[in-house]
Design an enzyme around this catalytic site. Sequence first.
Site: not given
Ligand code: BDR
Length: 313
Positions: A243
Amino acid sequence: MQPRKIIIDTDPGQDDAVAILLALASPEEIEVLGLTCVAGNVPLDLTQKNARIICELAGKRDVKVFAGCDRPMGRALVTAEHVHGKSGLDGPDLPDPTMPLAEGHAVDFIIEQLREFAPGTVTLCPLGPLTNIATAFEKAPDIAGRVAKIVLMGGGYFEGGNITPTAEFNIYVDPQAADIVFKSGAPIVVMPLDVTHKALVTKERNDAFRALNTPVGIAVAQMTDFFERFDKEKYGSAGAPLHDPCVTAYLINPDLFTGRHINVEIETTSELTMGMTVADWWRVTDRPANATFMNTIDADGFFALLTERLARL
Ligand code: BDR
Ligand code: CA
């Protein structure tokens, strides 16, 4: 061209770690003014420690790392150890940091930096819940108008949510904060799940990190391997979504992404859809556009950039 000044607001998190490493590997395009840590994936005492671990892994002990808010604005903290492990950075065996935490509160650092540099020259890069950013905007209402851009990871439209059926984790943890940020008037670029679910760490891409055969390459391979274990089961996909590095990749090469400038509002009252990013993708309302909501990524180009930059550390 001068590198773009940024503040990375973060809750590391393996994918936060990779996003930070990409920024630190790219001084020609990006000047990291500091890392501001927030509670999210794991509590604040771990996110600020993990941020320092990552700076030391990158050999950048001089980066300023600040601790910020330890809980969302109006709700109890929800964490994600089920995705990131107990430490938030499970996978590689990295030493505890020896570099100190910077003095002062992350929120004050954000305010100071936005006031110190000319309007339109500091970009905020939130990779976690938006608590620090919204708290800074509330405390210093003059700064939102000075922000060059907010490029954030959060939300989802076509992909729905990943922590509830309708909410993405970062927005869900602190919807009040997200609401403040999306209403702030600052220019916003969103990397939602619609993009990040196309940035999958396949075995070949993971092997490419490992093949760098450097401490950074091996650690990134181990980190992305670790959180794949959970995501592969969940998504049944070829690999886990990476992400947060979409944010820092955008700063280096925005042409890797496409999206639409639309209205995005945050659900803050319904328990059923709390934290949903209500994105007017089809422009069916006349609510004013407040964010560029991305939808596509050139995934091969993204991973090529990432691997090439990580090799520099
Ligand atoms: C986001 O949530 C976190 O778990 C990850 O680091 C990312 O920023 C994805 O939904
Ligand atoms: Ca994150």
